[in-house]
Design a protein around this motif. Sequence first.
Motif, PDB file in Angstrom:
ATOM      1  N   UNK A  76      -7.409   9.927  20.169  1.00  0.00           N
ATOM      2  CA  UNK A  76      -6.196  10.775  19.588  1.00  0.00           C
ATOM      3  C   UNK A  76      -5.990  11.794  20.790  1.00  0.00           C
ATOM      4  N   UNK A  77      -6.346  11.758  21.931  1.00  0.00           N
ATOM      5  CA  UNK A  77      -6.042  12.584  23.065  1.00  0.00           C
ATOM      6  C   UNK A  77      -5.823  11.511  24.431  1.00  0.00           C
ATOM      7  N   UNK A  78      -5.258  12.297  25.427  1.00  0.00           N
ATOM      8  CA  UNK A  78      -4.912  11.301  26.491  1.00  0.00           C
ATOM      9  C   UNK A  78      -6.159  10.972  27.169  1.00  0.00           C
ATOM     10  N   UNK A  79      -5.909   9.928  27.511  1.00  0.00           N
ATOM     11  CA  UNK A  79      -7.081   9.397  28.528  1.00  0.00           C
ATOM     12  C   UNK A  79      -6.502   8.969  29.997  1.00  0.00           C
ATOM     13  N   UNK A  87     -11.429  10.048  32.757  1.00  0.00           N
ATOM     14  CA  UNK A  87     -11.254  11.274  32.295  1.00  0.00           C
ATOM     15  C   UNK A  87     -10.616  11.135  30.884  1.00  0.00           C
ATOM     16  N   UNK A  88     -11.515  12.007  29.937  1.00  0.00           N
ATOM     17  CA  UNK A  88     -10.888  11.911  28.608  1.00  0.00           C
ATOM     18  C   UNK A  88     -11.537  12.795  27.779  1.00  0.00           C
ATOM     19  N   UNK A  89     -11.421  13.211  26.484  1.00  0.00           N
ATOM     20  CA  UNK A  89     -12.338  13.661  25.369  1.00  0.00           C
ATOM     21  C   UNK A  89     -13.334  12.935  24.928  1.00  0.00           C
ATOM     22  N   UNK A  90     -14.491  13.261  25.005  1.00  0.00           N
ATOM     23  CA  UNK A  90     -15.569  12.392  24.634  1.00  0.00           C
ATOM     24  C   UNK A  90     -15.678  12.113  23.131  1.00  0.00           C
ATOM     25  N   UNK A  91     -16.131  10.921  22.670  1.00  0.00           N
ATOM     26  CA  UNK A  91     -16.318  10.778  21.050  1.00  0.00           C
ATOM     27  C   UNK A  91     -17.753   9.968  21.225  1.00  0.00           C
TER      28      UNK A  91
END
Length: 99
Positions: A76-79, A87-91
């Motif tokens: 749902x966020x840029x990777x 680099x990304x938002x972790x899930x």
Amino acid sequence: MHTLTRLALLATAALSLSACFNNDSPKEQSSLCIYNTDPQAERCKPGQMAWFRPEDGQQITEQAALSVAAAYCDFNHQVMHNRAGVLCVFTDQRLDSVK
């Protein structure tokens, strides 16, 4: 026509104000979780910025970058990725698939 103009202005105002009540939770921007192994990735918190950085400055393959993104990135966020890492938002939603 006067009533139609009022309704249009009211609708525009309502749409403008709806942005003030955005329910998206803010993402953790104050820290960066850096990992290069699966056990290290488990320390990252959901919503935190996370960087998969290979050991000793090694470069990663496109396949490795996709594997990391598939396991740990919130789409749902840029990777962002290149040969230096991902680099990304972790899930943590797909941690079971890594084990």
